[in-house]
Design a protein around this motif. Structure first.
Motif: not given
Length: 557
Positions: A306-312, A450-455, A521-526
């Motif tokens: 499902e959509p996950g990490a935030l690309a922004y 950038g892209s961010w995936q929390p731990d 600006v939130p772009l996509t959830y990868t």
């Protein structure tokens, strides 16, 4: 773990990108068909990694992947497709009892826990394992606890005979953690690798401990040849009655290392020989993803998260015209998410984003403060810019990676902004220079993708590292350089909230509070896609993280 990176570099490194846009993609599956848990068989996991360390002090392994097969922690994750992730007891009888306003956490170990040699697991083993993570020679692991445990700032591990007084073991079953600040997410922290027990008697050669660690999980390491393979066999001392999350289906699990992602995916598509009892640990490369979509057999074995990490898109709030919140709000409407998604590989690569807290995180609330068509609303953006005194003169610099994917994504945003009368100049940089530029103290940039995936799946992991003012510069990842005293205070309050429902509501409010100031600006959830062989069962990806749950995988009889 530092997760911020250019999206293009992330996609290129993991080969997630699709070739071109799939205009009519089939809805992906997040799991293979569920099947009864069967025991037996030899599972193979294909990985591009050339080195595997099972030293919990040095590991950044997710609770549901490799390390979790061998080493248990105080708590762990319950991951089920279609449901939010939650923490559950593992070695401990519960997820922790908070006292002293959330600054003290107490755990009691379950009865009957032993290592693979039959030695009882005690609270002293958990304490020692955690203390090892402070040793400079064992660096690299997840270290959230290091900033939270009281008196830990100058602690350098147990090898000089010193202990960390804020970890107390009043008896063999009890362990108490004293923190320097209230921290409601401590049960998530207690699920990280460093909270695995390590018997001091077995830690005679710390540098090589990770090659054959004391096992507390259902498997123990039988052999390890760096760059070639690591083989696990059953741990005869593991007691399934104490473990609610691991099914321990296969008799053996072999990590086949140094596997080229393309070759591995082709083998899995063909599904011949050992491939039938294998799965890929890396994302499916673009050509093979398209090939699998057109192959009925392979398509049934393709699992997409499902959509996950935030690309922004980070907007440097301390730089020139971007200091004006009205300008930043205008850019929310000017962005062309559709073009960005095409450059990122189409709909199988992600979904449009509007919030900072990502899908699958408990407490997340869906909202959109800047509703616009997928390609943006240039007219709305122009009007807002005119109101802010920037009708046709906004000129910004976007620092980006110099790889093909990063450049394509940057150009997609550049062309979208041009429709709104905003000039964006691209400045390509190599990965190291780019990271230094955006995380250093100078702030010499306007825009950054950038892209961010929390731990761990808490809103805290989405919000605090990216928007707390303490994370500006000095290697921090507040790349928008956003600074607001009210937000900092709200983050501190939510961080200390022990009641998870109350904390979730606070974090959701902070999400909107930040987006009203529009620092990003939130772009996509990868999304991530994986392949497995036809004899692999119970291969599933939960709402978080966007990786398969190794602990549940079984093989058909």
């Amino acid at each position: 773990m530092k997760r911020a990176t250019t999206v293009g570099a992330l996609l290129a490194a993991t080969t997630l990108l699709l070739a071109g846009c799939n205009a009519n993609p089939t809805t992906p599956s997040t799991s293979s068909s569920s099947a009864p848990v069967t025991k037996g068989g030899d599972l193979t996991i294909l990985t591009s990694q050339t080195e595997l360390s099972f030293d919990p002090a040095k590991s950044q392994s997710l609770a549901i992947t490799s390390l979790g097969l061998v080493e248990r922690r105080l708590t762990t994750w319950d991951i089920t497709p279609g449901q939010e992730a939650k923490y559950v007891p593992d070695l401990a009888t519960d997820t922790g009892t908070a006292s002293n306003g959330g600054k003290t956490w107490t755990y009691t170990l379950k009865d009957g826990l032993t290592f693979d040699d039959g030695t009882p697991i005690t609270s002293a083993d958990v304490k020692y394992g955690l203390e090892r993570s402070f040793a400079p020679e064992l660096s690299g692991g997840l270290g959230y606890h290091k900033a939270l445990l009281a008196g830990a700032a100058d602690y350098a591990g147990p090898y000089d005979g010193k202990e960390l007084d804020s970890i107390k073991t009043p008896d063999d079953k009890t362990i108490v953690f004293e923190l320097n600040t209230p921290y409601g997410d401590w049960p998530w922290i207690a699920s990280m690798p460093a909270f695995s027990p390590v018997p001091k008697a077995k830690d005679t050669e710390p540098a090589t401990y990770g090659e054959k660690p004391a096992a507390s999980g259902p498997y123990t390491i039988e052999s390890y040849q760096q760059g070639v393979a690591l083989k696990m066999v059953r741990n005869p001392k593991w007691d399934a009655s104490t473990d609610a999350v691991r099914t321990a289906g296969p008799d053996t699990i072999t990590f086949k290392m140094s596997q080229d992602a393309t070759v591995a995916a082709q083998a899995l598509i063909a599904d011949s020989g050992d491939a039938a009892t294998s799965f890929g640990a890396q994302f499916v490369p673009p050509a093979q993803l398209a090939q699998a979509q057109n192959n009925p057999s392979a398509k049934s074995r393709l699992v997409t998260s499902e959509p996950g990490a935030l690309a922004y898109l980070a907007l440097n709030t301390q730089r020139g015209d971007l200091e004006d919140v009205k300008v930043r709000q205008a850019l929310q409407y000017a962005v062309d998410r559709q073009a960005f998604l095409v450059a990122s590989g189409g709909e199988l690569a992600g979904a449009a984003a509007t919030t900072l807290i990502t899908p699958g995180i408990p407490g997340r609330e869906e909202y959109d403060l800047y509703p616009a068509p997928a390609a943006g609303d240039p007219d709305k953006a122009k009007q807002l810019l005119a109101d802010a005194g920037h009708a046709d003169d906004l000129d910004l610099t976007l620092v980006t990676g110099n790889d093909t994917v990063s450049l394509a994504q940057a150009q997609a945003l550049q062309q979208g902004f041009e429709k709104a009368g905003v000039k964006v100049t691209l400045q390509p940089l190599d990965a190291n220079t780019l990271t230094e530029r955006v995380t250093s103290g100078s702030g010499d940039y306007d825009l950054y993708i950038g892209s961010w995936q929390p731990d761990f799946p808490s809103p805290n992991g989405n919000i605090q590292p990216l928007f707390d003012s303490s994370q500006i510069g000095s290697g921090g990842y507040n790349i928008s350089r956003y600074q607001d005293a009210d937000v900092d205070a709200a983050i501190a309050k939510a961080t200390g909230e022990v009641d998870q429902a109350a904390a979730g509501a606070q974090w959701a409010a902070i999400d909107k509070m930040i987006m009203e100031d529009a620092p990003v600006v939130p772009l996509t959830y990868t999304k991530n896609s994986f392949l497995h062989g036809s004899k692999v069962q119970n291969f599933a990806i939960g709402a978080f993280p966007a990786y398969p749950n190794y602990l549940k995988v079984t093989l058909a009889p």
